[in-house]
Enzyme design. Structure first.
Site, PDB file in Angstrom:
ATOM      1  N   ASP A  23      -2.945  84.354  -2.261  1.00  0.00           N
ATOM      2  CA  ASP A  23      -1.752  84.795  -3.228  1.00  0.00           C
ATOM      3  C   ASP A  23      -0.614  83.918  -2.776  1.00  0.00           C
ATOM      4  OD1 ASP A  23      -3.748  86.988  -3.266  1.00  0.00           O
ATOM      5  OD2 ASP A  23      -2.094  88.450  -2.702  1.00  0.00           O
ATOM      6  N   SER A  84       0.607  90.168   1.716  1.00  0.00           N
ATOM      7  CA  SER A  84       1.532  89.642   0.426  1.00  0.00           C
ATOM      8  C   SER A  84       2.982  90.137   0.437  1.00  0.00           C
ATOM      9  CB  SER A  84       0.592  89.449  -0.498  1.00  0.00           C
ATOM     10  OG  SER A  84      -0.283  88.439  -0.977  1.00  0.00           O
ATOM     11  N   ARG A 151       0.446  98.268  -0.319  1.00  0.00           N
ATOM     12  CA  ARG A 151       0.641  96.814   0.157  1.00  0.00           C
ATOM     13  C   ARG A 151       1.259  96.127  -1.251  1.00  0.00           C
ATOM     14  NH1 ARG A 151      -4.762  97.368   0.009  1.00  0.00           N
ATOM     15  NH2 ARG A 151      -5.806  96.150  -1.810  1.00  0.00           N
ATOM     16  N   ASP A 152       1.948  94.799  -0.731  1.00  0.00           N
ATOM     17  CA  ASP A 152       2.273  93.589  -1.660  1.00  0.00           C
ATOM     18  C   ASP A 152       3.856  93.999  -2.451  1.00  0.00           C
ATOM     19  OD1 ASP A 152      -0.088  92.677  -1.172  1.00  0.00           O
ATOM     20  OD2 ASP A 152      -1.123  93.288  -3.195  1.00  0.00           O
TER      21      ASP A 152
END
Ligand code: FRU
Length: 512
Positions: A23, A84, A151-152
């Protein structure tokens, strides 16, 4: 090795010098240096995904040539990963990390997922040297909900409430969570967004950005909000895919205009899209990882690295006809270069006003044996609506992007009877022939730009080929398809246009 080691490496699409990339992360534009920063999920120790995982780092002034830097953020232990996340510029020092020695344009804060063996938390780090090195915040994590599937974080600045807004995936609960903060350290949960469309196995890499409406109707705002989301696996084509929703955002809640899930790109290799923070002139630009988790760890890696990014793209919204009776507000894309002329064409060929009949080829005179593997094409074409073919015939025309050393080609075809485009990326490479997920053929529907009374259909197409990537942008970017490919021999060198009919093959029975 059978293949020349540099054969696949794209020239203008970002690749890691060595090792593994997934990513895009932390995208931002430093206006004080006119420099774009791209970070990415990076395993410097192998050409497959693995821990410890870092944020790799590259910069560019033109978005075509890249300078590589040392990994910017790394984990504390080898069984951990800096997953990420995103970067914001904290101009007003809301975080308190900066003083006057750091100019406002370089008050950089990264917000990322710290992946530990038993938990995923959201952490922050700051940089006082323009984004090259980072100091982790001493009171990390800033959000911990005791989950392994959380996440992210992608953070934006929301002007009306003067707050930071984070979208983050509660991946396996199918929630995009929206958190708000005044200082990037203390966050509160504002709302959850779930979709009624494709959900797949899990949600990853959500994001919110604004895009300009190119052809607004009366009463439309100048811009609308776009929520992007990555699902994997679960793409109708298999594996990873990015989807989006158009709607309104009020600082705490995203309200989509309708319940539809739309795909950003109908190819196999466009995932984990992220938009830039602070893009010039408030434009909406972003980039995706150009691979698919179904085969990203297996694709050929003769040059000691794996995978690349898509081209950097600019995003707008446009009302587009999707059939003769409907139009929809569609996310449109085009490649974004700092200067259009930066993409230097080595040789230029022009064909105008040509017509193509069955069993006719043109283009072979374009052959370029000294190809760099980078080429593009732009065409507007009309499919004649009155040609007399039966449903049994297969009448097609193909754009064949050919190798300079063999008969291999990657084709974009149009099937006259089905009125649909198809991709054929079948090559001779061992990987291509044996991988069960790297499909060779599929189709994409593109509504013509115009249809005349007699049924003539007009389309426009821009194509960008860069060694092992083919990006297709139909009808000024209303429909795109991004795909990787691996030629067994040679580099992409020229585009042949071939029309054919395969009447015989359809009528024949099994071979004697
Ligand atoms: C998406 C993703 C993210 C995660 C990262 C790990 O491709 O799975 O959800 O943060 O990759 O490298």
């Amino acid at each position: 090795s059978l293949v020349d080691s540099s054969i696949y490496r794209p020239l203008v699409h970002l690749t890691p010098p060595v090792g593994w990339m997934n990513d895009p992360n932390g995208l931002f534009y430093d206006s004080s240096e006119s420099t774009y920063h791209v970070y990415y999920q990076y395993n410097p120790n192998d050409t497959i995904w693995g821990l410890p995982l870092y944020w790799g780092h590259a910069t560019s002034d033109d978005l075509l040539t890249w300078d590589h830097h040392a990994p910017a953020i790394g984990p504390e232990n080898d069984d951990e990963g800096i997953y990420s996340g995103s970067i914001v510029i904290d101009y007003d020092n809301t975080s308190g990390f900066f003083d006057d020695s750091t100019r406002p344009e370089q008050r950089i804060v990264a917000i990322y997922t710290n992946n530990l063996p038993d938990v995923e938390t959201q952490d922050i780090a700051y940089s006082t040297d323009g984004g090259y090195t980072f100091e982790k915040y001493e009171n990390n994590p800033v959000i911990d909900v005791n989950s392994t599937q959380f996440r992210d974080p992608k953070v934006i600045w929301y002007e009306e409430t003067e707050q930071w807004v984070m979208t983050v995936a509660k991946s396996q609960e199918y929630k995009i969570q929206i958190y708000t903060s005044d200082n990037l350290k203390d966050w509160s949960l504002a709302s959850n967004f779930s979709t009624k469309g494709y959900v797949g196995y899990q949600y990853e890499c959500p994001g919110l950005f604004e895009a300009t409406i190119e052809n607004p109707k009366s009463g439309d705002p100048e811009k609308k909000w776009v929520m992007v989301l990555a699902i994997n696996p679960g793409s109708p084509l298999g594996g990873s895919i990015n989807e989006y929703f158009v709607g309104d955002f009020n600082g705490t809640e995203f309200i989509p205009d309708d319940d539809a899930t739309r795909f950003m790109d109908t190819g196999k290799d466009f995932y984990a899209f992220q938009a830039f923070f602070n893009a010039p002139e408030n434009r909406s630009i972003g980039v995706a990882w150009s691979s698919n988790w179904q085969y990203s760890n297996q694709v050929p890696d003769p040059d000691g690295y794996r995978s690349s990014m898509s081209s950097i793209r600019e995003y707008t919204l446009r009302y587009v006809s999707t059939n003769p009776e409907s139009e929809q507000l569609i996310l449109c894309q085009k490649p974004f270069f700092v200067n259009e002329t930066d993409l230097k064409v080595v040789e230029e060929y022009k064909v105008s006003n040509s017509s193509l009949t069955v069993d006719h080829t043109f283009g072979s005179s374009f052959a370029n044996s000294n190809t760099t593997g980078l080429l593009d094409f732009n065409m507007t074409f009309t499919v004649n609506g009155t040609t007399d073919v039966t449903q049994k015939d297969s009448v097609t025309f193909e754009l064949r992007i050919k190798s300079n050393q063999s008969d291999e080609a990657i084709a974009l075809g149009y099937d006259y009877n089905n009125e649909q485009f198809y991709i054929n990326r079948a090559t001779e490479s061992y990987f291509q022939r044996t991988n069960q997920f790297f499909q060779e053929r599929w189709s994409t529907y593109v509504q013509p730009l115009t249809i005349t009374e007699s049924g003539d259909k007009q389309y426009q197409l821009y194509g960008l080929v860069d060694n092992n990537i083919l990006e297709l942008y139909f009808n000024d970017g209303a429909f795109t398809s991004t795909n990787t490919f691996f030629l067994e021999k040679g580099k992409p060198s020229n585009v042949d246009i071939v029309a054919s009919s395969s009447k015989e093959a359809y009528h024949r029975g099994p071979a004697d």
